[in-house]
Design a protein around this motif. Structure first.
Motif, PDB file in Angstrom:
ATOM      1  N   SER A 137      23.513 -94.569  22.104  1.00  0.00           N
ATOM      2  CA  SER A 137      22.050 -94.571  22.156  1.00  0.00           C
ATOM      3  C   SER A 137      21.634 -93.890  23.455  1.00  0.00           C
ATOM      4  O   SER A 137      21.970 -94.358  24.549  1.00  0.00           O
ATOM      5  CB  SER A 137      21.520 -96.004  22.125  1.00  0.00           C
ATOM      6  N   ILE A 138      20.924 -92.757  23.326  1.00  0.00           N
ATOM      7  CA  ILE A 138      20.563 -91.945  24.490  1.00  0.00           C
ATOM      8  C   ILE A 138      19.055 -91.743  24.514  1.00  0.00           C
ATOM      9  O   ILE A 138      18.427 -91.540  23.469  1.00  0.00           O
ATOM     10  CB  ILE A 138      21.243 -90.553  24.425  1.00  0.00           C
ATOM     11  N   VAL A 139      18.471 -91.785  25.701  1.00  0.00           N
ATOM     12  CA  VAL A 139      17.065 -91.427  25.872  1.00  0.00           C
ATOM     13  C   VAL A 139      16.953 -90.456  27.044  1.00  0.00           C
ATOM     14  O   VAL A 139      17.659 -90.591  28.051  1.00  0.00           O
ATOM     15  CB  VAL A 139      16.181 -92.670  26.112  1.00  0.00           C
ATOM     16  N   VAL A 140      16.106 -89.440  26.892  1.00  0.00           N
ATOM     17  CA  VAL A 140      15.813 -88.495  27.966  1.00  0.00           C
ATOM     18  C   VAL A 140      14.398 -88.779  28.452  1.00  0.00           C
ATOM     19  O   VAL A 140      13.457 -88.843  27.654  1.00  0.00           O
ATOM     20  CB  VAL A 140      15.918 -87.035  27.483  1.00  0.00           C
ATOM     21  N   LEU A 141      14.238 -88.947  29.760  1.00  0.00           N
ATOM     22  CA  LEU A 141      12.950 -89.281  30.352  1.00  0.00           C
ATOM     23  C   LEU A 141      12.438 -88.088  31.159  1.00  0.00           C
ATOM     24  O   LEU A 141      13.119 -87.606  32.070  1.00  0.00           O
ATOM     25  CB  LEU A 141      13.082 -90.505  31.264  1.00  0.00           C
ATOM     26  N   GLU A 142      11.252 -87.600  30.811  1.00  0.00           N
ATOM     27  CA  GLU A 142      10.665 -86.428  31.470  1.00  0.00           C
ATOM     28  C   GLU A 142       9.246 -86.762  31.899  1.00  0.00           C
ATOM     29  O   GLU A 142       8.441 -87.232  31.110  1.00  0.00           O
ATOM     30  CB  GLU A 142      10.673 -85.238  30.510  1.00  0.00           C
ATOM     31  N   LYS A 143       8.924 -86.532  33.175  1.00  0.00           N
ATOM     32  CA  LYS A 143       7.616 -86.931  33.683  1.00  0.00           C
ATOM     33  C   LYS A 143       6.484 -86.009  33.242  1.00  0.00           C
ATOM     34  O   LYS A 143       5.321 -86.399  33.273  1.00  0.00           O
ATOM     35  CB  LYS A 143       7.638 -87.040  35.200  1.00  0.00           C
ATOM     36  N   GLU A 144       6.812 -84.786  32.815  1.00  0.00           N
ATOM     37  CA  GLU A 144       5.780 -83.858  32.380  1.00  0.00           C
ATOM     38  C   GLU A 144       5.502 -84.012  30.884  1.00  0.00           C
ATOM     39  O   GLU A 144       6.190 -84.745  30.180  1.00  0.00           O
ATOM     40  CB  GLU A 144       6.186 -82.419  32.702  1.00  0.00           C
ATOM     41  N   SER A 145       4.508 -83.292  30.398  1.00  0.00           N
ATOM     42  CA  SER A 145       4.123 -83.384  28.988  1.00  0.00           C
ATOM     43  C   SER A 145       4.953 -82.473  28.097  1.00  0.00           C
ATOM     44  O   SER A 145       4.739 -82.420  26.882  1.00  0.00           O
ATOM     45  CB  SER A 145       2.636 -83.031  28.819  1.00  0.00           C
ATOM     46  N   GLN A 146       5.908 -81.744  28.691  1.00  0.00           N
ATOM     47  CA  GLN A 146       6.803 -80.878  27.928  1.00  0.00           C
ATOM     48  C   GLN A 146       8.116 -80.741  28.673  1.00  0.00           C
ATOM     49  O   GLN A 146       8.184 -81.003  29.885  1.00  0.00           O
ATOM     50  CB  GLN A 146       6.176 -79.491  27.743  1.00  0.00           C
ATOM     51  N   VAL A 147       9.159 -80.332  27.972  1.00  0.00           N
ATOM     52  CA  VAL A 147      10.441 -80.091  28.633  1.00  0.00           C
ATOM     53  C   VAL A 147      10.388 -78.722  29.317  1.00  0.00           C
ATOM     54  O   VAL A 147       9.498 -77.910  29.068  1.00  0.00           O
ATOM     55  CB  VAL A 147      11.610 -80.150  27.618  1.00  0.00           C
ATOM     56  N   ALA A 148      11.360 -78.489  30.189  1.00  0.00           N
ATOM     57  CA  ALA A 148      11.510 -77.193  30.881  1.00  0.00           C
ATOM     58  C   ALA A 148      10.269 -76.800  31.668  1.00  0.00           C
ATOM     59  O   ALA A 148       9.918 -75.626  31.758  1.00  0.00           O
ATOM     60  CB  ALA A 148      11.870 -76.092  29.875  1.00  0.00           C
ATOM     61  N   ALA A 149       9.597 -77.771  32.269  1.00  0.00           N
ATOM     62  CA  ALA A 149       8.321 -77.497  32.929  1.00  0.00           C
ATOM     63  C   ALA A 149       8.463 -76.938  34.340  1.00  0.00           C
ATOM     64  O   ALA A 149       7.521 -76.329  34.848  1.00  0.00           O
ATOM     65  CB  ALA A 149       7.489 -78.781  32.982  1.00  0.00           C
ATOM     66  N   HIS A 150       9.629 -77.109  34.955  1.00  0.00           N
ATOM     67  CA  HIS A 150       9.733 -76.704  36.357  1.00  0.00           C
ATOM     68  C   HIS A 150      10.790 -75.609  36.544  1.00  0.00           C
ATOM     69  O   HIS A 150      10.547 -74.472  36.151  1.00  0.00           O
ATOM     70  CB  HIS A 150       9.966 -77.929  37.232  1.00  0.00           C
ATOM     71  N   GLN A 151      11.935 -75.900  37.134  1.00  0.00           N
ATOM     72  CA  GLN A 151      12.872 -74.823  37.460  1.00  0.00           C
ATOM     73  C   GLN A 151      13.311 -74.036  36.221  1.00  0.00           C
ATOM     74  O   GLN A 151      13.407 -72.811  36.265  1.00  0.00           O
ATOM     75  CB  GLN A 151      14.092 -75.392  38.194  1.00  0.00           C
ATOM     76  N   THR A 152      13.540 -74.719  35.112  1.00  0.00           N
ATOM     77  CA  THR A 152      13.964 -74.024  33.900  1.00  0.00           C
ATOM     78  C   THR A 152      12.886 -73.081  33.399  1.00  0.00           C
ATOM     79  O   THR A 152      13.167 -71.940  33.007  1.00  0.00           O
ATOM     80  CB  THR A 152      14.313 -75.033  32.788  1.00  0.00           C
ATOM     81  N   GLY A 153      11.647 -73.527  33.403  1.00  0.00           N
ATOM     82  CA  GLY A 153      10.549 -72.726  32.889  1.00  0.00           C
ATOM     83  C   GLY A 153      10.065 -71.655  33.837  1.00  0.00           C
ATOM     84  O   GLY A 153       9.247 -70.806  33.462  1.00  0.00           O
ATOM     85  N   HIS A 154      10.548 -71.673  35.082  1.00  0.00           N
ATOM     86  CA  HIS A 154      10.172 -70.648  36.062  1.00  0.00           C
ATOM     87  C   HIS A 154      11.394 -69.822  36.462  1.00  0.00           C
ATOM     88  O   HIS A 154      11.445 -69.234  37.528  1.00  0.00           O
ATOM     89  CB  HIS A 154       9.561 -71.305  37.308  1.00  0.00           C
TER      90      HIS A 154
END
Length: 401
Positions: free
Chosen positions: A30-47
């Motif tokens: 059972s795995i959960v991913v927790l992201e503080k933004e409203s979408q994934v890849a919002a910071h270093q990945t998306g830039h």
């Protein structure tokens, strides 16, 4: 309280690649991913610049070199299987002085040692590959390429969700509290219990870490320009300078993006906030944390001249153009326009040395991915495999639900 085998903090490409690898190797967890933004890849990945790195700049035997080479292969396999556009277009690393030619030889030697496909070339061959570049010698690195890392991250997220695992957005982790057999994560969406935590929080990985570290993440903003469309022909693929071994950042280079745009940059200046994508973005608490840190004082004393030059480039388009013209002399002021910026999460040690390798540490039931700057995106699928294989207690009785 929701309970999971593993909670992954951070929905960037490293956190998602780790979840993706867990889906492949331990699908019953059972795995959960927790992201503080409203979408994934919002910071270093998306830039990200979108470069598929070959590994040629990294020391043989380092985690960067090992993971980059293996991660590159996994990336290509993933993109082909999932229908994500990529291109192995190659790059040139260009020397313009005798000193840079000597450094080019050292880079070539390192590259060959780790298996990078590279070839020393002269001005004639350089002119065939990149007609508008001027240099006395170069390395042609055929292994390099381009891809959209945000698209890769979105596809990983899609596969994780298809498996029934949740990616919980707008959920910021505030605190971790470990006992002998579990971790309680205090989040903005309520408490969550997990048997183990994998901290891939990027710019905030040091703060999220359960125990204090003898190092600190310092944010560096990289500012880009891009060529106007009618000047895209000035750069066919990827054009890099020979890096100064005494300075921890690469310098201005040219990147043809997978969407056809051509970027120039980045500069490397201290960001005034951990998510300070603009010069005007200021977080007094985070800036104070940086400028009062003894490691930053030592770094600034060592590299103040280069730092001043980078700051000048950040504030002056003319200075930026001057740096870019070292590679493409015919570039003119009107040929470039301001583009996006990214922020690099970089671990800085108290002695003023920047961490040069990936840094992953385990503390009781928390795995902390503390330093994962470039080439982390290229390496992400192998970093995920490395974390699952070497750090996750998948065989422990504590993981039986």
């Amino acid at each position: 309280m929701p309970t999971h085998d593993i909670a992954i903090i951070g929905g960037g490409i490293v956190g998602l690649a780790t979840a993706y690898r867990l889906r492949q190797s331990h699908p019953d967890m059972s795995i959960v991913v927790l992201e503080k933004e409203s979408q994934v890849a919002a910071h270093q990945t998306g830039h990200n610049s979108g470069v598929i790195h070959s590994g040629i700049f990294y020391e043989p035997g380092s985690l960067k070199a090992k993971n980059c080479r293996r991660g590159r292969e996994a990336l290509i396999e993933f993109c082909e299987r999932e229908g994500i556009a990529y291109e192995i277009c190659g790059k040139v690393i260009v020397a313009t002085t005798d000193r840079e030619e000597k450094e080019l030889s050292r880079i070539e030697e390192k590259g060959r040692e780790i298996g990078v496909e590279c070839q020393r070339i002269g001005p004639e061959r350089l002119n065939e590959l990149e007609p508008h570049v001027r240099g006395s010698a170069a390395l042609h690195v055929a292994d390099s390429g381009i891809v959209d890392y945000a698209a890769m991250a979105q596809k990983m997220a899609e596969r994780v969700r298809e498996h029934g695992w949740e990616i919980q957005l707008e959920t910021e982790v505030r605190e971790l509290d470990s006992t002998s057999n579990r971790v309680i994560l205090s989040t903005t969406a309520g408490d969550i219990e997990a048997r183990q935590v994998i901290n891939c929080a990027g710019l905030y990985a040091d703060r999220v870490a359960e125990e204090s570290l003898d190092a600190q993440i310092v944010p560096f903003r990289g500012e880009y320009y891009e060529l106007v469309p009618e000047k895209h022909s000035l750069c066919r693929n990827l054009i890099y300078p020979v890096p100064d071994p005494a300075f921890p950042f690469l310098g201005v280079h040219f990147t043809r993006m997978i969407d056809g745009r051509v970027e120039c940059g980045p500069s490397a200046v201290l960001a005034f906030a951990r998510e300070g994508y603009r010069l005007s973005t200021l977080n007094w608490e985070e800036l104070w944390e940086t400028v009062t840190y003894e490691g930053f004082h030592r770094l600034a004393a060592r590299h103040w001249k280069q730092g001043a030059r980078e700051l000048l480039q950040s504030m002056s388009k003319r200075a930026y153009l001057s740096a870019a013209r070292r590679l493409i002399p015919e570039l003119q002021m009107d040929d470039i326009v301001a583009s996006r910026a990214g922020v690099r999460a970089q671990v800085l040690h108290p002695d003023g040395e920047l961490e040069d390798d990936f840094l992953i540490q385990k503390s009781r039931r928390v795995v902390n991915v503390i330093n994962a700057p470039s080439p982390a995106a290229t390496s992400s699928l192998n970093i995920g495999r490395h974390i699952v294989r070497d750090y996750v207690d998948v065989a422990s009785d504590a993981f039986q639900m």
